[in-house]
Design a protein around this motif. Structure first.
Motif, PDB file in Angstrom:
ATOM      1  N   GLU A  48       0.807  -1.217   0.000  1.00 23.30           N
ATOM      2  CA  GLU A  48       0.000   0.000   0.000  1.00 23.30           C
ATOM      3  C   GLU A  48       0.844   1.273   0.000  1.00 23.30           C
ATOM      4  O   GLU A  48       0.320   2.365   0.202  1.00 23.30           O
ATOM      5  CB  GLU A  48      -0.968  -0.006   1.181  1.00 23.30           C
ATOM      6  N   VAL A 142       3.240  -4.231   6.862  1.00 24.80           N
ATOM      7  CA  VAL A 142       1.900  -3.649   6.849  1.00 24.80           C
ATOM      8  C   VAL A 142       1.249  -3.987   5.515  1.00 24.80           C
ATOM      9  O   VAL A 142       1.590  -3.406   4.483  1.00 24.80           O
ATOM     10  CB  VAL A 142       1.957  -2.121   7.060  1.00 24.80           C
ATOM     11  N   TYR A 145      -3.759  -0.938   5.406  1.00 18.69           N
ATOM     12  CA  TYR A 145      -3.894   0.145   6.378  1.00 18.69           C
ATOM     13  C   TYR A 145      -5.238   0.097   7.109  1.00 18.69           C
ATOM     14  O   TYR A 145      -5.376   0.657   8.185  1.00 18.69           O
ATOM     15  CB  TYR A 145      -3.766   1.498   5.679  1.00 18.69           C
ATOM     16  N   TRP A 165       6.135   4.034   7.730  1.00 24.51           N
ATOM     17  CA  TRP A 165       4.866   3.498   8.241  1.00 24.51           C
ATOM     18  C   TRP A 165       4.276   4.423   9.300  1.00 24.51           C
ATOM     19  O   TRP A 165       3.068   4.649   9.339  1.00 24.51           O
ATOM     20  CB  TRP A 165       5.077   2.101   8.817  1.00 24.51           C
ATOM     21  N   GLU A 168       2.561   7.432   7.592  1.00 26.67           N
ATOM     22  CA  GLU A 168       1.343   7.093   6.868  1.00 26.67           C
ATOM     23  C   GLU A 168       0.225   6.629   7.802  1.00 26.67           C
ATOM     24  O   GLU A 168      -0.947   6.951   7.583  1.00 26.67           O
ATOM     25  CB  GLU A 168       1.654   6.032   5.808  1.00 26.67           C
ATOM     26  N   LEU A 169       0.576   5.906   8.857  1.00 31.20           N
ATOM     27  CA  LEU A 169      -0.447   5.421   9.776  1.00 31.20           C
ATOM     28  C   LEU A 169      -0.966   6.514  10.695  1.00 31.20           C
ATOM     29  O   LEU A 169      -2.110   6.455  11.156  1.00 31.20           O
ATOM     30  CB  LEU A 169       0.097   4.251  10.601  1.00 31.20           C
TER      31      LEU A 169
END
Length: 349
Positions: A48, A142, A145, A165, A168-169
């Motif tokens: 992703e 990951v 998401y 990560w 983005e998270l």
């Protein structure tokens, strides 16, 4: 009777897949062998994540990019084997014999090494009982998401993947905390600043020391961390744990003693920008190959692949042109171009 290929590519990541396409373009009988069940290599770890650094290509998700690479690799119908691990390579007269862990032997006039950083095995969290949470909320990559929306997340690691990560998270999670055992993060400065600006909490000199399960023992509910300098520890409730400690390089491919391949850092093969190694008949492309001026980007990987295949072509056929003709004038695409154009015209109508 032995089925002998012109080239056997070991590795099914971007370097191997593009090599399969390009070797077909150059009219070589091609086989690709990949140890994992899926093709795509390291890109599969970030399905992703958007990939931006491919010339003339709009940003594309890793998952979609792998699908496109596989489709391109199959253009000239090479033989592709997955779930097949090459263990040992030896010479038999004028060909190489590739012995697999499955007990098979594959024969090839040349070999193209495209094994990248090795077989991908994430470095696991070395805490007692950690493995039992891998099916619930302990992650080493990951994949989606969606499961992290509104969650409290802790990420162990300070490299580029961990901080990427985290950034983005943070946009979808309730909170994101990064713990890293060293004093300073090893990720790119710009990404670190982006994480800080996004509100990611970063705790250096800190490691996860204990995982505590929920009441039915199916998932992690509490995480205990300790600061290595102050020796102070704390326990917090958490929803998801992500571990990004890098990957083990499994360099288990062995060559018979007569095949000499100089290495750098005891893993990467030293060679030339043309893809040639010190061993005639063995070539390399992608991360596994080192040479002066190496570009560690996907665009560099594709150039490596094309150069290696061109070297293979002239190694097998000394009178052949060094480079393939550009696609716009290449006879290999004549029928394919006509078919694509006809389909596009049909859509317009």
């Amino acid at each position: 009777m032995k089925d002998i290929y012109d080239v056997t590519i070991i590795g099914g990541g971007p370097a191997g897949l593009y090599s399969a396409f390009y070797s077909g373009l150059r009219g070589l009988k091609t086989k690709l062998i990949e140890s994992q069940e899926q093709l795509g290599g390291k890109v599969l770890l970030y399905p992703e994540k958007l990939i931006w650094d491919i010339g003339g290509h709009p940003p594309v998700l890793g998952e979609q990019f792998v699908k496109q690479l596989i489709a391109q690799a199959n253009t000239f119908e090479p033989t592709i084997l997955t779930g097949t691990k090459v263990d040992f390579v030896e010479r038999e007269n004028d060909v190489f014999a590739l012995h697999t862990a499955q007990g098979e032997i594959h024969y090839s006039k040349t070999i193209l090494l495209a094994v990248g950083g090795g077989i991908i095995n994430p470095q696991k969290l070395t805490l007692e009982g950690a493995e039992k949470y891998e099916m619930s909320n302990l992650h080493y990559t990951v994949q989606s998401y969606q499961r992290f929306v509104g969650k409290d997340i802790i990420i162990s690691g300070g490299g580029n993947a961990a901080i990427d990560w985290a950034v983005e998270l943070k946009a979808i999670a309730h909170s994101v905390t990064v713990v890293y055992r060293n004093e300073t993060l090893s990720a790119h400065e710009a990404t670190i600043q982006e994480a800080i600006d996004a509100g990611v909490k970063i705790e250096c000199n800190t490691s996860i020391t204990k995982l505590t399960a929920n009441t039915d023992k199916t998932a992690i509910q509490l995480v205990t961390c300790e600061n290595s300098l102050t020796k102070q520890s704390y326990t917090r409730q958490i929803d998801e744990v992500i571990v990004s400690h890098g990957y083990n390089k499994e360099a288990s491919l062995v060559f018979e003693p007569s095949i000499t391949l100089p290495k750098k850092e005891n893993y990467y093969f030293e060679g030339k920008a043309t893809g040639e190694t010190a061993q005639p008949g063995i070539f390399a492309a992608g991360d596994i190959l080192t040479f002066e001026g190496k570009i560690h980007l996907l665009l560099g990987t594709f150039q490596d692949a094309a150069n290696a295949v061109n070297s293979i072509k002239t190694y097998l056929e000394p009178t052949a042109y060094r480079n393939a003709m550009v696609s716009s004038h290449n006879e290999a695409f004549k029928e394919k171009n006509r078919s694509i154009i006809e389909k596009q015209l049909m859509r317009v109508k």
